[in-house]
Design a protein around this motif. Structure first.
Motif, PDB file in Angstrom:
ATOM      1  N   TYR A 128       0.855  -1.182   0.000  1.00  0.00           N
ATOM      2  CA  TYR A 128       0.000   0.000   0.000  1.00  0.00           C
ATOM      3  C   TYR A 128       0.886   1.224   0.000  1.00  0.00           C
ATOM      4  O   TYR A 128       1.816   1.335   0.802  1.00  0.00           O
ATOM      5  N   VAL A 129       0.644   2.134  -0.943  1.00  0.00           N
ATOM      6  CA  VAL A 129       1.410   3.366  -1.031  1.00  0.00           C
ATOM      7  C   VAL A 129       0.534   4.495  -0.554  1.00  0.00           C
ATOM      8  O   VAL A 129      -0.490   4.804  -1.160  1.00  0.00           O
ATOM      9  N   SER A 130       0.899   5.109   0.536  1.00  0.00           N
ATOM     10  CA  SER A 130       0.129   6.204   1.083  1.00  0.00           C
ATOM     11  C   SER A 130       0.481   7.494   0.376  1.00  0.00           C
ATOM     12  O   SER A 130       1.338   7.533  -0.498  1.00  0.00           O
ATOM     13  N   GLU A 131      -0.151   8.578   0.767  1.00  0.00           N
ATOM     14  CA  GLU A 131       0.077   9.855   0.114  1.00  0.00           C
ATOM     15  C   GLU A 131       1.503  10.343   0.283  1.00  0.00           C
ATOM     16  O   GLU A 131       2.038  11.045  -0.555  1.00  0.00           O
ATOM     17  N   ASP A 132       2.120   9.989   1.378  1.00  0.00           N
ATOM     18  CA  ASP A 132       3.499  10.433   1.615  1.00  0.00           C
ATOM     19  C   ASP A 132       4.519   9.453   1.053  1.00  0.00           C
ATOM     20  O   ASP A 132       5.708   9.569   1.306  1.00  0.00           O
ATOM     21  N   GLY A 133       4.049   8.442   0.311  1.00  0.00           N
ATOM     22  CA  GLY A 133       4.962   7.527  -0.362  1.00  0.00           C
ATOM     23  C   GLY A 133       5.371   6.329   0.462  1.00  0.00           C
ATOM     24  O   GLY A 133       6.148   5.508   0.011  1.00  0.00           O
ATOM     25  N   GLU A 134       4.872   6.203   1.687  1.00  0.00           N
ATOM     26  CA  GLU A 134       5.252   5.075   2.525  1.00  0.00           C
ATOM     27  C   GLU A 134       4.534   3.818   2.034  1.00  0.00           C
ATOM     28  O   GLU A 134       3.418   3.867   1.529  1.00  0.00           O
ATOM     29  N   ARG A 135       5.170   2.685   2.291  1.00  0.00           N
ATOM     30  CA  ARG A 135       4.619   1.414   1.828  1.00  0.00           C
ATOM     31  C   ARG A 135       4.285   0.534   3.022  1.00  0.00           C
ATOM     32  O   ARG A 135       4.950   0.566   4.037  1.00  0.00           O
ATOM     33  N   GLY A 136       3.241  -0.276   2.890  1.00  0.00           N
ATOM     34  CA  GLY A 136       2.853  -1.179   3.949  1.00  0.00           C
ATOM     35  C   GLY A 136       1.773  -2.112   3.442  1.00  0.00           C
ATOM     36  O   GLY A 136       1.567  -2.281   2.249  1.00  0.00           O
ATOM     37  N   VAL A 137       1.067  -2.748   4.376  1.00  0.00           N
ATOM     38  CA  VAL A 137      -0.012  -3.659   4.021  1.00  0.00           C
ATOM     39  C   VAL A 137      -1.210  -2.840   3.543  1.00  0.00           C
ATOM     40  O   VAL A 137      -1.627  -1.893   4.205  1.00  0.00           O
ATOM     41  N   SER A 138      -1.755  -3.198   2.398  1.00  0.00           N
ATOM     42  CA  SER A 138      -2.873  -2.443   1.842  1.00  0.00           C
ATOM     43  C   SER A 138      -4.115  -2.625   2.710  1.00  0.00           C
ATOM     44  O   SER A 138      -4.289  -3.662   3.368  1.00  0.00           O
ATOM     45  N   PRO A 139      -5.024  -1.637   2.737  1.00  0.00           N
ATOM     46  CA  PRO A 139      -6.269  -1.771   3.509  1.00  0.00           C
ATOM     47  C   PRO A 139      -7.089  -3.001   3.108  1.00  0.00           C
ATOM     48  O   PRO A 139      -7.703  -3.634   3.964  1.00  0.00           O
ATOM     49  N   ALA A 140      -7.093  -3.328   1.810  1.00  0.00           N
ATOM     50  CA  ALA A 140      -7.868  -4.491   1.359  1.00  0.00           C
ATOM     51  C   ALA A 140      -7.337  -5.781   1.972  1.00  0.00           C
ATOM     52  O   ALA A 140      -8.102  -6.613   2.478  1.00  0.00           O
ATOM     53  N   VAL A 141      -6.020  -5.951   1.946  1.00  0.00           N
ATOM     54  CA  VAL A 141      -5.425  -7.165   2.512  1.00  0.00           C
ATOM     55  C   VAL A 141      -5.656  -7.215   4.022  1.00  0.00           C
ATOM     56  O   VAL A 141      -5.965  -8.268   4.591  1.00  0.00           O
ATOM     57  N   ALA A 142      -5.511  -6.069   4.691  1.00  0.00           N
ATOM     58  CA  ALA A 142      -5.750  -6.021   6.136  1.00  0.00           C
ATOM     59  C   ALA A 142      -7.195  -6.396   6.457  1.00  0.00           C
ATOM     60  O   ALA A 142      -7.453  -7.166   7.393  1.00  0.00           O
ATOM     61  N   LEU A 143      -8.131  -5.878   5.672  1.00  0.00           N
ATOM     62  CA  LEU A 143      -9.545  -6.178   5.924  1.00  0.00           C
ATOM     63  C   LEU A 143      -9.839  -7.663   5.715  1.00  0.00           C
ATOM     64  O   LEU A 143     -10.553  -8.278   6.525  1.00  0.00           O
ATOM     65  N   TYR A 144      -9.290  -8.238   4.651  1.00  0.00           N
ATOM     66  CA  TYR A 144      -9.516  -9.670   4.411  1.00  0.00           C
ATOM     67  C   TYR A 144      -8.953 -10.518   5.548  1.00  0.00           C
ATOM     68  O   TYR A 144      -9.576 -11.513   5.972  1.00  0.00           O
ATOM     69  N   SER A 145      -7.776 -10.157   6.043  1.00  0.00           N
ATOM     70  CA  SER A 145      -7.187 -10.928   7.148  1.00  0.00           C
ATOM     71  C   SER A 145      -8.028 -10.795   8.413  1.00  0.00           C
ATOM     72  O   SER A 145      -8.225 -11.780   9.154  1.00  0.00           O
ATOM     73  N   ILE A 146      -8.566  -9.600   8.675  1.00  0.00           N
ATOM     74  CA  ILE A 146      -9.403  -9.395   9.864  1.00  0.00           C
ATOM     75  C   ILE A 146     -10.690 -10.193   9.752  1.00  0.00           C
ATOM     76  O   ILE A 146     -11.109 -10.876  10.702  1.00  0.00           O
ATOM     77  N   LEU A 147     -11.322 -10.138   8.591  1.00  0.00           N
ATOM     78  CA  LEU A 147     -12.562 -10.898   8.391  1.00  0.00           C
ATOM     79  C   LEU A 147     -12.301 -12.392   8.528  1.00  0.00           C
ATOM     80  O   LEU A 147     -13.113 -13.126   9.114  1.00  0.00           O
ATOM     81  N   GLY A 148     -11.190 -12.863   7.990  1.00  0.00           N
ATOM     82  CA  GLY A 148     -10.863 -14.280   8.096  1.00  0.00           C
ATOM     83  C   GLY A 148     -10.645 -14.712   9.541  1.00  0.00           C
ATOM     84  O   GLY A 148     -11.133 -15.770   9.965  1.00  0.00           O
ATOM     85  N   PHE A 149      -9.934 -13.894  10.311  1.00  0.00           N
ATOM     86  CA  PHE A 149      -9.686 -14.222  11.714  1.00  0.00           C
ATOM     87  C   PHE A 149     -10.996 -14.299  12.492  1.00  0.00           C
ATOM     88  O   PHE A 149     -11.227 -15.255  13.255  1.00  0.00           O
ATOM     89  N   TRP A 150     -11.850 -13.319  12.316  1.00  0.00           N
ATOM     90  CA  TRP A 150     -13.075 -13.293  13.110  1.00  0.00           C
ATOM     91  C   TRP A 150     -14.089 -14.335  12.645  1.00  0.00           C
ATOM     92  O   TRP A 150     -14.873 -14.845  13.452  1.00  0.00           O
ATOM     93  N   LEU A 151     -14.084 -14.674  11.388  1.00  0.00           N
ATOM     94  CA  LEU A 151     -14.939 -15.762  10.916  1.00  0.00           C
ATOM     95  C   LEU A 151     -14.494 -17.073  11.541  1.00  0.00           C
ATOM     96  O   LEU A 151     -15.326 -17.882  12.011  1.00  0.00           O
ATOM     97  N   PHE A 152     -13.177 -17.294  11.559  1.00  0.00           N
ATOM     98  CA  PHE A 152     -12.657 -18.505  12.183  1.00  0.00           C
ATOM     99  C   PHE A 152     -13.016 -18.544  13.667  1.00  0.00           C
ATOM    100  O   PHE A 152     -13.437 -19.590  14.191  1.00  0.00           O
ATOM    101  N   TYR A 153     -12.854 -17.422  14.352  1.00  0.00           N
ATOM    102  CA  TYR A 153     -13.180 -17.357  15.783  1.00  0.00           C
ATOM    103  C   TYR A 153     -14.659 -17.675  16.021  1.00  0.00           C
ATOM    104  O   TYR A 153     -15.006 -18.465  16.922  1.00  0.00           O
ATOM    105  N   THR A 154     -15.533 -17.081  15.219  1.00  0.00           N
ATOM    106  CA  THR A 154     -16.975 -17.298  15.407  1.00  0.00           C
ATOM    107  C   THR A 154     -17.348 -18.758  15.194  1.00  0.00           C
ATOM    108  O   THR A 154     -18.151 -19.333  15.946  1.00  0.00           O
ATOM    109  N   LEU A 155     -16.761 -19.387  14.196  1.00  0.00           N
ATOM    110  CA  LEU A 155     -17.057 -20.796  13.924  1.00  0.00           C
ATOM    111  C   LEU A 155     -16.590 -21.685  15.076  1.00  0.00           C
ATOM    112  O   LEU A 155     -17.326 -22.600  15.509  1.00  0.00           O
ATOM    113  N   ILE A 156     -15.384 -21.426  15.590  1.00  0.00           N
ATOM    114  CA  ILE A 156     -14.852 -22.255  16.682  1.00  0.00           C
ATOM    115  C   ILE A 156     -15.715 -22.120  17.936  1.00  0.00           C
ATOM    116  O   ILE A 156     -16.071 -23.118  18.593  1.00  0.00           O
TER     117      ILE A 156
END
Length: 370
Positions: free
Chosen positions: A3-31
């Protein structure tokens, strides 16, 4: 994934972060749901509904944690690790408080009997103990997600570094190719002006004028393309014909040229002016050093995925060890082939068994991009 922010910094994109969060909580709810079914709790539908609310709150809380952790992306790794696991604690406590409210404060009668509730409420520090115990388990849950986030962030930075290194390597290679290509023109011009000077001193104005016209045609053709672009072999051979026309003015009785290239190889791509130093050497050592007629022959043949271009002369005074280092010559050709084609670009040269000198260029057959 980066993910490239306005100041040029790079990191995990919001889309990837959201997918990982949804996956974690879906797994938690099922367990947790499977655990409730195995234990045999009553009011399973009501439990599932409240569990979904807790999961939605958890998604929101974890997303806020992501936004906070993203501010540490440019910090040293150890600082990011400490920040990730330290910040997981208060967020886990907030989640435990939300979970306690949903199951113990908001309409608990629909889940538990009055006797059960009264017995639990009578226990000392029941609320605090329940929240802290739940917060500990949720801390490990959020720490696991934070660890995943750090891994994704590190991988993104590693890929960014690799891409930056690849761009720098490509830029360096292009600069090298440009430098090597630009070496050819002044070297050729120097030799040609020497030849022109010889004609003038020998009072041969007509030949000098013809050489100037040929030189003009040569440079008009050779300078039109980008130094990084390949050219069809047919165009490269045409340039060498122009050059040999220039030298034929100096050596009208001595120089003979033969070009034998199959038509299907004329469309193959080669670096521009790659033959120029080779043909110049043939003139310099094969023609100018002898008084007898000399034939310069340019041939090409296909060998699987490779093409062999051979430039030979039959002069009686080929280059010797004492001639090395007097110009850019064959070293330029070798460096250009290596920079352009790597191990597939090679040059082999040396005296012929009979008479003269031979230069063999090997390069891959490329028919697109020129």
């Amino acid at each position: 994934m980066t993910y490239v922010s306005e100041d040029g910094e790079r990191g995990v994109s919001p889309a990837v972060a959201l997918y990982s969060i949804l996956g974690f909580w879906l797994f938690y709810t099922l367990i947790v749901s499977l655990r409730a079914i195995v234990i045999g709790f009553d009011a399973q539908m009501e439990l599932a509904a409240r569990r979904m609310v807790v999961a939605i709150i958890g998604i929101i809380v974890t997303w806020i944690l992501y936004l906070v952790l993203r501010r540490f992306d440019q910090r040293p790794l150890m600082v990011r690790v400490i920040a990730a696991f330290s910040l997981a604690a208060p967020f886990a406590l907030a989640m435990a408080a939300a979970n306690y409210y949903m199951f113990n404060v908001y309409d608990p009668i629909s889940l538990f009997s009055d006797a059960d509730m009264q017995k639990k409420a009578a226990e000392e520090n029941y609320v605090l103990i329940s929240i802290v115990e739940d917060a500990i388990s949720r801390f490990f849950f959020l720490s696991a997600w934070a660890g995943l986030y750090l891994a994704l962030s590190y991988a993104a930075q590693a890929r960014s570094t690799e891409r930056r290194a690849a761009r720098l390597e490509q830029a360096a290679q292009q600069a090298e190719l440009r430098s090597l290509r630009y070496q050819v023109n002044p070297h050729f011009l120097f030799n040609t002006l020497n030849s022109l000077s010889t004609l003038v001193m020998r009072n041969r104005p007509d030949e000098a004028e013809q050489m100037i016209m040929s030189l003009s045609n040569f440079y008009r053709t050779s300078l039109t393309g980008d130094p990084l672009d390949d050219v069809p072999l047919e165009e490269e051979v045409h340039l060498q014909k122009l050059y040999l026309d220039i030298e034929a003015v100096r050596f009208p009785e001595r120089l003979t040229t033969v070009i034998d290239i199959p038509p299907y190889l004329l469309s193959a791509c080669v670096p521009g002016l790659i033959l120029q130093p080779v043909v110049e050497n043939a003139i310099k050592y094969g023609v100018s050093r002898t008084s007898s007629p000399v034939e310069i022959r340019i041939t090409a043949r296909e060998d699987g995925d490779l093409m062999h271009i051979n430039v030979t002369d039959n002069g009686d005074n080929p280059p010797s060890d004492g001639d090395r280092g007097s110009g850019i010559g064959l070293a330029n050709v070798r460096d250009r082939l290596t920079a352009r084609f790597g191990d597939q670009g090679r040059i082999v040269y040396g005296p012929r068994e009979t008479a003269g000198f031979a230069v063999l260029l090997t390069l891959p057959i490329i028919r697109r991009g020129c």
